[in-house]
Design a protein around this motif. Structure first.
Motif, PDB file in Angstrom:
ATOM      1  N   ASP A  80     -25.240  -6.259 -32.051  1.00  0.00           N
ATOM      2  CA  ASP A  80     -26.373  -6.999 -31.497  1.00  0.00           C
ATOM      3  C   ASP A  80     -25.961  -8.453 -31.261  1.00  0.00           C
ATOM      4  O   ASP A  80     -25.972  -9.267 -32.183  1.00  0.00           O
ATOM      5  CB  ASP A  80     -27.558  -6.928 -32.456  1.00  0.00           C
ATOM      6  CG  ASP A  80     -28.814  -7.519 -31.863  1.00  0.00           C
ATOM      7  OD1 ASP A  80     -28.943  -7.485 -30.624  1.00  0.00           O
ATOM      8  OD2 ASP A  80     -29.657  -8.016 -32.632  1.00  0.00           O
ATOM      9  N   LEU A  81     -25.574  -8.750 -30.021  1.00  0.00           N
ATOM     10  CA  LEU A  81     -25.143 -10.103 -29.672  1.00  0.00           C
ATOM     11  C   LEU A  81     -26.349 -10.957 -29.301  1.00  0.00           C
ATOM     12  O   LEU A  81     -27.257 -10.489 -28.611  1.00  0.00           O
ATOM     13  CB  LEU A  81     -24.184 -10.073 -28.487  1.00  0.00           C
ATOM     14  CG  LEU A  81     -22.764  -9.616 -28.745  1.00  0.00           C
ATOM     15  CD1 LEU A  81     -21.985  -9.607 -27.440  1.00  0.00           C
ATOM     16  CD2 LEU A  81     -22.085 -10.522 -29.735  1.00  0.00           C
ATOM     17  N   PRO A  82     -26.354 -12.216 -29.734  1.00  0.00           N
ATOM     18  CA  PRO A  82     -27.435 -13.108 -29.304  1.00  0.00           C
ATOM     19  C   PRO A  82     -27.263 -13.493 -27.832  1.00  0.00           C
ATOM     20  O   PRO A  82     -26.226 -13.256 -27.223  1.00  0.00           O
ATOM     21  CB  PRO A  82     -27.279 -14.327 -30.213  1.00  0.00           C
ATOM     22  CG  PRO A  82     -25.881 -14.281 -30.687  1.00  0.00           C
ATOM     23  CD  PRO A  82     -25.466 -12.842 -30.697  1.00  0.00           C
ATOM     24  N   ARG A  83     -28.293 -14.109 -27.282  1.00  0.00           N
ATOM     25  CA  ARG A  83     -28.267 -14.489 -25.861  1.00  0.00           C
ATOM     26  C   ARG A  83     -27.143 -15.465 -25.553  1.00  0.00           C
ATOM     27  O   ARG A  83     -26.505 -15.365 -24.514  1.00  0.00           O
ATOM     28  CB  ARG A  83     -29.623 -15.074 -25.469  1.00  0.00           C
ATOM     29  CG  ARG A  83     -29.715 -15.410 -24.010  1.00  0.00           C
ATOM     30  CD  ARG A  83     -31.130 -15.774 -23.632  1.00  0.00           C
ATOM     31  NE  ARG A  83     -31.220 -16.195 -22.274  1.00  0.00           N
ATOM     32  CZ  ARG A  83     -31.333 -15.396 -21.234  1.00  0.00           C
ATOM     33  NH1 ARG A  83     -31.350 -14.101 -21.432  1.00  0.00           N
ATOM     34  NH2 ARG A  83     -31.426 -15.866 -20.012  1.00  0.00           N
ATOM     35  N   TRP A  84     -26.897 -16.408 -26.457  1.00  0.00           N
ATOM     36  CA  TRP A  84     -25.832 -17.383 -26.192  1.00  0.00           C
ATOM     37  C   TRP A  84     -24.463 -16.711 -26.188  1.00  0.00           C
ATOM     38  O   TRP A  84     -23.551 -17.181 -25.525  1.00  0.00           O
ATOM     39  CB  TRP A  84     -25.886 -18.543 -27.175  1.00  0.00           C
ATOM     40  CG  TRP A  84     -25.726 -18.153 -28.618  1.00  0.00           C
ATOM     41  CD1 TRP A  84     -26.720 -17.878 -29.515  1.00  0.00           C
ATOM     42  CD2 TRP A  84     -24.498 -17.974 -29.326  1.00  0.00           C
ATOM     43  NE1 TRP A  84     -26.184 -17.536 -30.722  1.00  0.00           N
ATOM     44  CE2 TRP A  84     -24.825 -17.590 -30.637  1.00  0.00           C
ATOM     45  CE3 TRP A  84     -23.160 -18.095 -28.971  1.00  0.00           C
ATOM     46  CZ2 TRP A  84     -23.867 -17.328 -31.607  1.00  0.00           C
ATOM     47  CZ3 TRP A  84     -22.197 -17.836 -29.939  1.00  0.00           C
ATOM     48  CH2 TRP A  84     -22.552 -17.460 -31.238  1.00  0.00           C
ATOM     49  N   GLY A  85     -24.307 -15.627 -26.918  1.00  0.00           N
ATOM     50  CA  GLY A  85     -23.042 -14.895 -26.883  1.00  0.00           C
ATOM     51  C   GLY A  85     -22.813 -14.237 -25.532  1.00  0.00           C
ATOM     52  O   GLY A  85     -21.697 -14.242 -25.002  1.00  0.00           O
ATOM     53  N   MET A  86     -23.859 -13.677 -24.973  1.00  0.00           N
ATOM     54  CA  MET A  86     -23.744 -13.063 -23.650  1.00  0.00           C
ATOM     55  C   MET A  86     -23.522 -14.111 -22.568  1.00  0.00           C
ATOM     56  O   MET A  86     -22.797 -13.878 -21.615  1.00  0.00           O
ATOM     57  CB  MET A  86     -24.998 -12.238 -23.333  1.00  0.00           C
ATOM     58  CG  MET A  86     -25.111 -10.968 -24.156  1.00  0.00           C
ATOM     59  SD  MET A  86     -23.684  -9.883 -24.013  1.00  0.00           S
ATOM     60  CE  MET A  86     -23.786  -9.400 -22.316  1.00  0.00           C
ATOM     61  N   GLU A  87     -24.141 -15.279 -22.724  1.00  0.00           N
ATOM     62  CA  GLU A  87     -23.913 -16.373 -21.775  1.00  0.00           C
ATOM     63  C   GLU A  87     -22.453 -16.822 -21.814  1.00  0.00           C
ATOM     64  O   GLU A  87     -21.850 -17.099 -20.773  1.00  0.00           O
ATOM     65  CB  GLU A  87     -24.822 -17.563 -22.097  1.00  0.00           C
ATOM     66  CG  GLU A  87     -26.269 -17.348 -21.757  1.00  0.00           C
ATOM     67  CD  GLU A  87     -26.521 -17.404 -20.275  1.00  0.00           C
ATOM     68  OE1 GLU A  87     -25.834 -18.160 -19.564  1.00  0.00           O
ATOM     69  OE2 GLU A  87     -27.420 -16.680 -19.829  1.00  0.00           O
ATOM     70  N   GLY A  88     -21.886 -16.868 -23.013  1.00  0.00           N
ATOM     71  CA  GLY A  88     -20.478 -17.241 -23.141  1.00  0.00           C
ATOM     72  C   GLY A  88     -19.554 -16.239 -22.478  1.00  0.00           C
ATOM     73  O   GLY A  88     -18.576 -16.611 -21.821  1.00  0.00           O
ATOM     74  N   ILE A  89     -19.857 -14.952 -22.651  1.00  0.00           N
ATOM     75  CA  ILE A  89     -19.053 -13.912 -22.008  1.00  0.00           C
ATOM     76  C   ILE A  89     -19.171 -14.024 -20.492  1.00  0.00           C
ATOM     77  O   ILE A  89     -18.182 -13.884 -19.764  1.00  0.00           O
ATOM     78  CB  ILE A  89     -19.470 -12.520 -22.511  1.00  0.00           C
ATOM     79  CG1 ILE A  89     -19.073 -12.355 -23.975  1.00  0.00           C
ATOM     80  CG2 ILE A  89     -18.840 -11.420 -21.662  1.00  0.00           C
ATOM     81  CD1 ILE A  89     -19.603 -11.103 -24.623  1.00  0.00           C
ATOM     82  N   LEU A  90     -20.370 -14.289 -20.002  1.00  0.00           N
ATOM     83  CA  LEU A  90     -20.580 -14.433 -18.558  1.00  0.00           C
ATOM     84  C   LEU A  90     -19.790 -15.609 -17.999  1.00  0.00           C
ATOM     85  O   LEU A  90     -19.122 -15.478 -16.970  1.00  0.00           O
ATOM     86  CB  LEU A  90     -22.069 -14.611 -18.256  1.00  0.00           C
ATOM     87  CG  LEU A  90     -22.409 -14.954 -16.814  1.00  0.00           C
ATOM     88  CD1 LEU A  90     -22.147 -13.760 -15.919  1.00  0.00           C
ATOM     89  CD2 LEU A  90     -23.829 -15.409 -16.707  1.00  0.00           C
ATOM     90  N   LEU A  91     -19.841 -16.737 -18.684  1.00  0.00           N
ATOM     91  CA  LEU A  91     -19.111 -17.914 -18.206  1.00  0.00           C
ATOM     92  C   LEU A  91     -17.596 -17.691 -18.263  1.00  0.00           C
ATOM     93  O   LEU A  91     -16.869 -18.098 -17.349  1.00  0.00           O
ATOM     94  CB  LEU A  91     -19.493 -19.151 -19.020  1.00  0.00           C
ATOM     95  CG  LEU A  91     -20.908 -19.675 -18.802  1.00  0.00           C
ATOM     96  CD1 LEU A  91     -21.192 -20.841 -19.729  1.00  0.00           C
ATOM     97  CD2 LEU A  91     -21.120 -20.073 -17.367  1.00  0.00           C
ATOM     98  N   ALA A  92     -17.121 -17.033 -19.317  1.00  0.00           N
ATOM     99  CA  ALA A  92     -15.691 -16.747 -19.416  1.00  0.00           C
ATOM    100  C   ALA A  92     -15.252 -15.794 -18.311  1.00  0.00           C
ATOM    101  O   ALA A  92     -14.189 -15.973 -17.708  1.00  0.00           O
ATOM    102  CB  ALA A  92     -15.374 -16.150 -20.790  1.00  0.00           C
ATOM    103  N   ALA A  93     -16.061 -14.781 -18.026  1.00  0.00           N
ATOM    104  CA  ALA A  93     -15.719 -13.821 -16.974  1.00  0.00           C
ATOM    105  C   ALA A  93     -15.715 -14.494 -15.609  1.00  0.00           C
ATOM    106  O   ALA A  93     -14.796 -14.289 -14.805  1.00  0.00           O
ATOM    107  CB  ALA A  93     -16.711 -12.655 -16.986  1.00  0.00           C
ATOM    108  N   LEU A  94     -16.713 -15.303 -15.348  1.00  0.00           N
ATOM    109  CA  LEU A  94     -16.801 -15.968 -14.055  1.00  0.00           C
ATOM    110  C   LEU A  94     -15.670 -16.976 -13.869  1.00  0.00           C
ATOM    111  O   LEU A  94     -15.044 -17.040 -12.804  1.00  0.00           O
ATOM    112  CB  LEU A  94     -18.157 -16.648 -13.914  1.00  0.00           C
ATOM    113  CG  LEU A  94     -18.576 -17.120 -12.548  1.00  0.00           C
ATOM    114  CD1 LEU A  94     -18.569 -15.952 -11.568  1.00  0.00           C
ATOM    115  CD2 LEU A  94     -19.938 -17.739 -12.605  1.00  0.00           C
ATOM    116  N   GLY A  95     -15.375 -17.747 -14.904  1.00  0.00           N
ATOM    117  CA  GLY A  95     -14.296 -18.728 -14.818  1.00  0.00           C
ATOM    118  C   GLY A  95     -12.934 -18.083 -14.657  1.00  0.00           C
ATOM    119  O   GLY A  95     -12.122 -18.512 -13.835  1.00  0.00           O
ATOM    120  N   SER A  96     -12.670 -17.028 -15.421  1.00  0.00           N
ATOM    121  CA  SER A  96     -11.361 -16.380 -15.314  1.00  0.00           C
ATOM    122  C   SER A  96     -11.212 -15.626 -13.994  1.00  0.00           C
ATOM    123  O   SER A  96     -10.124 -15.586 -13.415  1.00  0.00           O
ATOM    124  CB  SER A  96     -11.126 -15.438 -16.494  1.00  0.00           C
ATOM    125  OG  SER A  96     -12.091 -14.412 -16.498  1.00  0.00           O
ATOM    126  N   GLY A  97     -12.289 -15.050 -13.490  1.00  0.00           N
ATOM    127  CA  GLY A  97     -12.220 -14.382 -12.193  1.00  0.00           C
ATOM    128  C   GLY A  97     -11.955 -15.366 -11.064  1.00  0.00           C
ATOM    129  O   GLY A  97     -11.142 -15.104 -10.177  1.00  0.00           O
TER     130      GLY A  97
END
Length: 134
Positions: free
Chosen positions: A41-58
């Motif tokens: 169960d990831l908090p919302r800020w954890g999912m935001e971090g994954i999204l930003l990391a994915a977008l930046g690395s892509g």
């Protein structure tokens, strides 16, 4: 097809290849993040971090690929590729969820553009394999 279009076609293929590569990497990281979120169960800020990391690395990867192939205008092409990749991801999310993006989307687009610019500069300045120094 006229001569001008024929001459520009390989350049567009480079950007298309780089954009698809960055989009696939971004989707892969997002899929891995969704899989992790289903296990824990990831908090919302954890999912935001994954999204930003994915977008930046892509965006970085897409601009790096384009910069290595094109060997010029790395910053400009990287900024554009990062912004286009971010807009593609936002439109995919809007279609899938049915919700319009928030103001945070502008920050994400700016982050993707900056990461893309860094990748483009790195790709242009990277040493080509098989070329001697000197």
């Amino acid at each position: 097809m006229n001569r001008r279009t024929r001459k520009a076609a390989p350049r567009y293929r480079i950007y298309l290849f780089a954009g698809v590569g960055g989009l696939l990497l971004c989707m892969g990281i997002l899929s891995a993040g969704a899989w992790m979120a289903s296990l824990v169960d990831l908090p919302r800020w954890g999912m935001e971090g994954i999204l930003l990391a994915a977008l930046g690395s892509g965006a970085y990867t897409a601009a790096l690929l384009a910069g290595r192939r094109r060997r010029r205008h790395g910053l400009r092409n990287g900024l554009l590729l990062g912004a286009v990749l971010s807009i593609c991801m936002l439109s995919i999310c809007a279609v899938c969820t049915g919700q319009l993006p928030h103001l945070h989307a502008l920050v994400r687009t700016a982050l993707a553009a900056v990461c893309g610019g860094a990748g483009g500069v790195q790709g242009v300045n990277q040493k080509q394999p098989g070329v001697p120094d000197g």
